[in-house]
Scaffold this active site. Sequence first.
Site, short mmCIF file in Angstrom:
data_model
loop_
_atom_site.label_atom_id
_atom_site.label_comp_id
_atom_site.label_asym_id
_atom_site.label_seq_id
_atom_site.Cartn_x
_atom_site.Cartn_y
_atom_site.Cartn_z
N LYS A 87 -13.63 -0.23 -4.32
CA LYS A 87 -14.72 -0.10 -3.33
C LYS A 87 -16.12 0.78 -4.08
O LYS A 87 -17.22 0.54 -3.84
CB LYS A 87 -14.50 0.83 -2.11
N HIS A 107 6.73 -26.79 4.75
CA HIS A 107 6.36 -27.80 3.89
C HIS A 107 5.74 -27.58 2.74
O HIS A 107 4.91 -28.52 2.29
CB HIS A 107 5.13 -28.29 4.99
N GLU A 163 0.90 -1.10 -0.12
CA GLU A 163 0.00 -0.08 0.02
C GLU A 163 0.79 1.35 0.05
O GLU A 163 0.32 2.13 -0.57
CB GLU A 163 -0.92 0.18 1.20
O1 PA5 Z 1 -5.48 0.30 4.26
C1 PA5 Z 1 -6.51 0.42 3.72
O2 PA5 Z 1 -6.77 1.67 3.08
C2 PA5 Z 1 -7.42 -0.76 3.40
O3 PA5 Z 1 -6.68 -1.78 3.88
C3 PA5 Z 1 -8.75 -0.59 4.36
O4 PA5 Z 1 -8.29 -0.62 5.78
C4 PA5 Z 1 -9.65 -1.65 4.14
O5 PA5 Z 1 -10.13 -1.55 2.93
C5 PA5 Z 1 -10.71 -1.63 5.18
O6 PA5 Z 1 -11.50 -0.26 5.06
P1 PA5 Z 1 -11.70 0.45 6.62
O7 PA5 Z 1 -10.38 0.41 7.45
O8 PA5 Z 1 -12.08 1.69 6.35
O9 PA5 Z 1 -12.58 -0.74 7.19
#
Ligand code: PA5
Length: 337
Positions: free
Chosen positions: A332, A240, A224
């Site tokens: 999303k 394994h 990310e």
């Molecule tokens: O880092 C991110 O933006 C994602 O992994 C979000 O955490 C994930 O999509 C879930 O969204 P939220 O944290 O708003 O529930």
Amino acid sequence: MTLPSTIDPQDMRNLVDHFPQLLNTLQLEKTIINLCKDYRKKGISGICFLGMGGSSIAGNYVKALLEQSSKIPISLVRDYSLPTSIDTDWLVIAVSYSGNTEETLSGLVQAKERGCNIIRITSGGEMGQESEDPIIRLPTGLQPRATLPLMLSAILAVTEILIGSNRTDFGKLESLIITMNSSWKEWDETPKEMAESLFGKVPIFIGANHLKPVAYRAKCQVNENAKAPAFYSEIPEANHNEIEGFFDIYGCKMIPIFLRSQHESTRIARRLDITYDLYLEMDLSPFKIQAQGQTLLEEMLTLTHYLDSVSVELAYLGDVDPVSVERIQDLKHRLST
Ligand code: PA5
């Protein structure tokens, strides 16, 4: 709750630099503490953390840290539905930074239908709307993954009360991480040097026991923040299967990174050493990173702070913005239309 005034939500390096302070920023409200004490007295059958991505990591850490010593099961659900075994006597801790993540909302609806006890942790959205469930509110305007220290301090404190274990002193933890990591003296390489070694390659973070979720967090942070591929695996399971897969990497330079702990059992230490040697013999240039600190939690957090910093340095090396996550948002958005 108010964030330290030096926080800049648009600057991931600044957020990662504040990791130790953020561990000691959120104070649980008395009502939540008393509620958890009541649950403890009354007795609950188990604790289930519900959340996705950046909002699931804190639960994953707490599960890894406390499930061995807890007399009740600690479960983590990263999906739409709860296992049937999670029923009215469980406490479901639903975590969504945005408060709008559909998998988490779906699990929350199920938890409600089953009459589970519920605590919500969110900054707003649908989950933040007034309800009969107690809510631990997070500050708005941050990236979910940057709130790990805030979420962790809340979830850990709640779980410690629920299972009756000693409470963590977050002030002490903050000072310790600041002391250890302010100039990265305790580490063989600074995060920037480590990022330079990893740049253009594919890291695979390898952890055992309490460092499994730390390896997973590191993979997610590279994905990310640096928008780069990364993987993680767990010892002993990877012994394994995965070791066979490393013989042919299709020309792609994968770098195994072993996360090491002073708390390894003799057999786990031996496995990690042998696996490292095997990869060395296969010309894979593996790294070992020794976690700093004394306790399991100190090791998890000093290492997380270090690896979070590596992921940000990797982003800068690749000239990408570590804050934005356009594909996650795009996906999303498409799901919502
Ligand atoms: O880092 C991110 O933006 C994602 O992994 C979000 O955490 C994930 O999509 C879930 O969204 P939220 O944290 O708003 O529930």
